[in-house]
Design a protein around this motif. Structure first.
Motif, mmCIF file in Angstrom:
data_model
loop_
_atom_site.group_PDB
_atom_site.id
_atom_site.type_symbol
_atom_site.label_atom_id
_atom_site.label_comp_id
_atom_site.label_asym_id
_atom_site.label_seq_id
_atom_site.Cartn_x
_atom_site.Cartn_y
_atom_site.Cartn_z
ATOM 1 N N ALA A 163 0.860 -1.279 0.063
ATOM 2 C CA ALA A 163 0.114 0.106 -0.007
ATOM 3 C C ALA A 163 0.813 1.367 0.069
ATOM 4 C CB ALA A 163 -0.770 -0.062 1.106
ATOM 5 N N ASP A 164 2.005 1.161 0.445
ATOM 6 C CA ASP A 164 3.074 2.348 0.456
ATOM 7 C C ASP A 164 4.018 2.557 -0.527
ATOM 8 O OD1 ASP A 164 1.910 2.892 3.071
ATOM 9 O OD2 ASP A 164 3.266 1.751 3.984
ATOM 10 N N VAL A 165 3.749 1.372 -1.578
ATOM 11 C CA VAL A 165 4.605 1.401 -3.011
ATOM 12 C C VAL A 165 4.079 2.572 -3.902
ATOM 13 C CG1 VAL A 165 5.220 0.097 -4.746
ATOM 14 C CG2 VAL A 165 5.171 -0.863 -2.557
ATOM 15 N N SER A 166 5.170 3.338 -4.391
ATOM 16 C CA SER A 166 4.702 4.350 -5.354
ATOM 17 C C SER A 166 5.275 3.616 -6.654
ATOM 18 C CB SER A 166 5.241 5.623 -5.066
ATOM 19 O OG SER A 166 6.811 5.624 -5.142
ATOM 20 N N GLY A 167 4.768 4.440 -7.865
ATOM 21 C CA GLY A 167 5.449 3.992 -9.111
ATOM 22 C C GLY A 167 7.076 4.460 -9.225
ATOM 23 N N GLY A 168 7.493 5.591 -8.409
ATOM 24 C CA GLY A 168 8.985 5.573 -8.455
ATOM 25 C C GLY A 168 9.566 4.602 -8.000
ATOM 26 N N ARG A 223 4.504 -6.310 -11.845
ATOM 27 C CA ARG A 223 3.114 -5.774 -12.332
ATOM 28 C C ARG A 223 1.903 -6.596 -11.948
ATOM 29 N NH1 ARG A 223 2.610 -2.034 -16.632
ATOM 30 N NH2 ARG A 223 1.209 -3.628 -17.667
ATOM 31 N N GLY A 224 2.146 -8.094 -12.271
ATOM 32 C CA GLY A 224 1.199 -8.850 -11.924
ATOM 33 C C GLY A 224 0.943 -8.954 -10.388
ATOM 34 N N LEU A 225 1.975 -8.731 -9.501
ATOM 35 C CA LEU A 225 1.589 -8.649 -8.103
ATOM 36 C C LEU A 225 0.836 -7.530 -7.590
ATOM 37 C CD1 LEU A 225 2.374 -9.326 -5.051
ATOM 38 C CD2 LEU A 225 4.469 -7.938 -5.422
ATOM 39 N N HIS A 226 1.135 -6.499 -8.125
ATOM 40 C CA HIS A 226 0.470 -5.134 -7.799
ATOM 41 C C HIS A 226 -0.973 -5.174 -8.355
ATOM 42 C CE1 HIS A 226 3.323 -2.740 -5.732
ATOM 43 N NE2 HIS A 226 4.493 -3.201 -6.310
ATOM 44 N N ARG A 227 -1.333 -5.680 -9.663
ATOM 45 C CA ARG A 227 -2.470 -5.827 -10.031
ATOM 46 C C ARG A 227 -3.413 -6.670 -9.314
ATOM 47 N NH1 ARG A 227 -0.859 -6.447 -14.997
ATOM 48 N NH2 ARG A 227 -0.647 -8.553 -15.205
ATOM 49 N N PHE A 228 -2.661 -8.067 -8.905
ATOM 50 C CA PHE A 228 -3.492 -8.893 -7.889
ATOM 51 C C PHE A 228 -3.771 -8.310 -6.617
ATOM 52 C CE2 PHE A 228 -2.868 -11.780 -4.330
ATOM 53 C CZ PHE A 228 -3.768 -12.870 -4.689
ATOM 54 N N ALA A 229 -2.767 -7.355 -6.059
ATOM 55 C CA ALA A 229 -3.093 -6.824 -4.763
ATOM 56 C C ALA A 229 -4.064 -5.794 -4.665
ATOM 57 C CB ALA A 229 -1.949 -5.944 -4.359
ATOM 58 N N ALA A 277 2.253 0.069 -10.261
ATOM 59 C CA ALA A 277 3.117 -0.333 -11.319
ATOM 60 C C ALA A 277 2.425 -0.267 -12.700
ATOM 61 C CB ALA A 277 3.556 -2.033 -11.039
ATOM 62 N N ARG A 278 0.971 0.298 -12.603
ATOM 63 C CA ARG A 278 0.415 0.277 -13.962
ATOM 64 C C ARG A 278 1.134 0.878 -15.024
ATOM 65 N NH1 ARG A 278 -3.727 2.525 -11.979
ATOM 66 N NH2 ARG A 278 -3.040 4.541 -12.213
ATOM 67 N N ASP A 279 1.642 1.924 -14.926
ATOM 68 C CA ASP A 279 2.398 2.683 -16.089
ATOM 69 C C ASP A 279 4.034 2.476 -16.136
ATOM 70 O OD1 ASP A 279 0.082 4.158 -16.392
ATOM 71 O OD2 ASP A 279 0.357 5.374 -14.562
ATOM 72 N N VAL A 280 4.549 1.565 -15.094
ATOM 73 C CA VAL A 280 5.945 1.238 -15.680
ATOM 74 C C VAL A 280 5.741 -0.011 -16.448
ATOM 75 C CG1 VAL A 280 7.871 0.241 -14.324
ATOM 76 C CG2 VAL A 280 6.450 1.990 -13.303
ATOM 77 N N HIS A 281 6.595 0.234 -17.635
ATOM 78 C CA HIS A 281 6.436 -0.913 -18.700
ATOM 79 C C HIS A 281 7.743 -1.625 -18.499
ATOM 80 C CE1 HIS A 281 2.459 0.810 -20.019
ATOM 81 N NE2 HIS A 281 3.021 1.760 -20.068
ATOM 82 N N PRO A 282 7.807 -2.902 -19.047
ATOM 83 C CA PRO A 282 8.835 -3.599 -19.287
ATOM 84 C C PRO A 282 9.912 -3.245 -20.174
ATOM 85 C CG PRO A 282 7.057 -4.952 -19.209
ATOM 86 C CD PRO A 282 6.482 -3.591 -19.108
ATOM 87 N N PRO A 283 11.244 -3.135 -20.134
ATOM 88 C CA PRO A 283 12.076 -2.646 -21.143
ATOM 89 C C PRO A 283 11.789 -3.579 -22.535
ATOM 90 C CG PRO A 283 13.346 -4.046 -19.610
ATOM 91 C CD PRO A 283 11.849 -3.810 -19.033
#
Length: 321
Positions: free
Chosen positions: A55-60, A92-98, A109-115
Motif C-alpha cells: 500500500a506504500d509503494v509508489s510508481g517511483g 506488475r502482476g503482483l500489484h494488479r493482484f493486490a 506499477a500500472r504505468d511502468v512498462h517492461p523494457p
C-alpha cells in the motif's frame, strides 16, 4: 524472507499472489520458481527503501527497481532487457493482484512498462551461400539426396515455413504446362498459421527439383510405407517431420561449410530479403510470406537498408574521409 513472526504485509501479498498463480492459473513449476525469485528480489529492494507494505509503494519505487535490475549491484549482475522484462512483468502482476484483492487502493506499477527487447533482425544469407547450400544437398543419386534438394529448393523458392513445406500434399502442387511463348509454371498451396492458406508461385529451379524427386525418388521412398498423400517422405515411407527437415538443412549447411549459423527460418528470411533487394514491393512479399500485417514484413526492409549502407560506404568515393 524474514521469520514467520515478522512477516511483512508485502511478503504476505507475495505469498498470496504465488498461491494464486499456482492454484488458479496453473503456472508451471519453472515459471513459478522464476516469479518467486524475481519477487523475492523486489521485496529486498522495497525493504532497503523502508517499505514493508504494498500500500506504500509508489510508481517511483517500481521504476527504481527496474533501474536496479538493468544496472546491477554488488550482489547481482546487470540483467538483459529480456530478463528485466520478466521481473517487471512479475511485479506488475503482483500489484494488479493486490489492487484487485483490495489490498491496495491503486496499482502503482500500472504505468511502468517492461523494457523492450532489442529488435532482432531476421538472418538472411547471400545468394552465393544459398547456392552452396543447395548444391551440397544434392550429391549422389540416392532417393534421400534427391528429396533433400527438392525440399530445400521449395523452401527457398517459395519462402515457406518448414512446417508448411513438410505439410505439403502432392495435390498442393499445381503445374501449368508450357504454352506458345510461355514457359511451364507452377504454384503451391501453403497451409499456414491459423488454418490460413495462400498460393505461392514456384520457380523453375524448384519445379525441376520436385519433378526429379517425384520421378526418381518418391516412388522408392513410398515403397516402404502404407501410402500417404504428403509430398515429402521419410526413409520409412511416412511423412517427413519438421525435425527431419531441420536435420536435412543443418547437414547441408555443414557440408557447404557455411561460416554463418543456419536455422530453419534461414531460407525463408533469405527468400524475403532477396525479393526486396530485387525490387519487389513489400506488400507482395507480405502476401508471399503469409504475414497478417505488413509491419511484420517491413522488418526485412531494414536488412536491405543496412545492405545499401554497406555498399554505399565501401563504393562511394565521398562516403567517408
Amino acid at each position: 524472507m524474514t521469520p514467520a513472526a515478522a512477516v511483512t504485509d508485502a511478503e504476505r501479498a507475495v505469498r498470496g499472489y504465488l498461491d494464486h498463480l499456482a492454484v488458479e492459473r496453473g503456472l508451471a513449476a519453472n515459471t513459478l520458481s522464476s516469479y518467486r525469485r524475481d519477487l523475492g528480489r523486489y521485496l529486498q529492494a522495497l525493504e532497503a527503501a523502508g517499505v514493508s507494505s504494498l500500500a506504500d509503494v509508489s510508481g517511483g519505487h517500481v521504476s527504481e527497481f527496474l533501474a536496479q535490475l538493468r544496472e546491477g549491484d554488488e550482489e547481482h549482475q546487470p540483467l538483459s532487457s529480456a530478463s528485466a522484462a520478466r521481473a517487471v512483468i512479475a511485479v506488475r502482476g503482483l500489484h494488479r493482484f493486490a489492487h484487485r484483492e483490495g489490498l491496495t487502493a491503486d496499482d502503482p506499477a500500472r504505468d511502468v512498462h517492461p523494457p523492450a527487447p532489442p529488435r532482432r533482425l531476421p538472418k538472411a544469407i547471400p545468394l552465393s551461400d544459398v547456392e552452396l547450400l543447395l548444391a551440397a544437398s544434392s550429391s549422389g543419386d540416392h532417393p534421400r539426396s534427391i528429396r533433400d534438394r527438392a525440399l530445400l529448393e521449395v523452401l527457398y523458392g517459395t519462402g515457406a515455413r518448414i512446417s508448411e513445406a513438410v505439410g505439403l500434399a502432392i495435390d498442393d502442387l499445381v503445374v501449368e504446362p508450357a504454352t506458345q511463348g510461355q514457359p511451364r509454371s507452377g504454384s503451391v498451396v501453403l497451409h499456414g498459421k491459423g488454418g490460413k492458406t495462400r498460393i505461392v508461385p514456384v520457380g523453375s529451379y524448384a519445379l525441376r527439383a520436385v519433378d526429379d524427386y517425384l520421378v526418381r525418388a518418391r516412388p522408392a521412398l513410398a515403397q516402404a510405407g502404407r501410402g500417404t498423400p504428403k509430398l515429402f517422405l521419410n526413409g520409412r515411407g511416412g511423412p517427413l517431420s519438421r525435425q527431419s527437415a531441420w536435420t536435412i538443412l543443418r547437414a547441408a549447411a555443414q557440408k557447404a561449410q557455411l561460416d554463418v549459423p543456419v536455422s530453419p527460418h534461414t531460407l525463408r528470411h533469405s527468400f524475403a530479403t532477396h525479393l526486396l533487394d530485387g525490387g519487389a514491393d513489400v506488400r507482395v512479399v507480405q502476401e508471399l510470406l503469409g504475414h497478417a500485417s505488413v509491419t511484420t514484413t517491413q522488418v526485412y526492409t531494414l536488412i536491405t537498408v543496412d545492405r545499401l549502407r554497406e555498399v554505399y560506404a565501401t563504393a562511394h568515393p565521398r562516403a567517408r574521409d
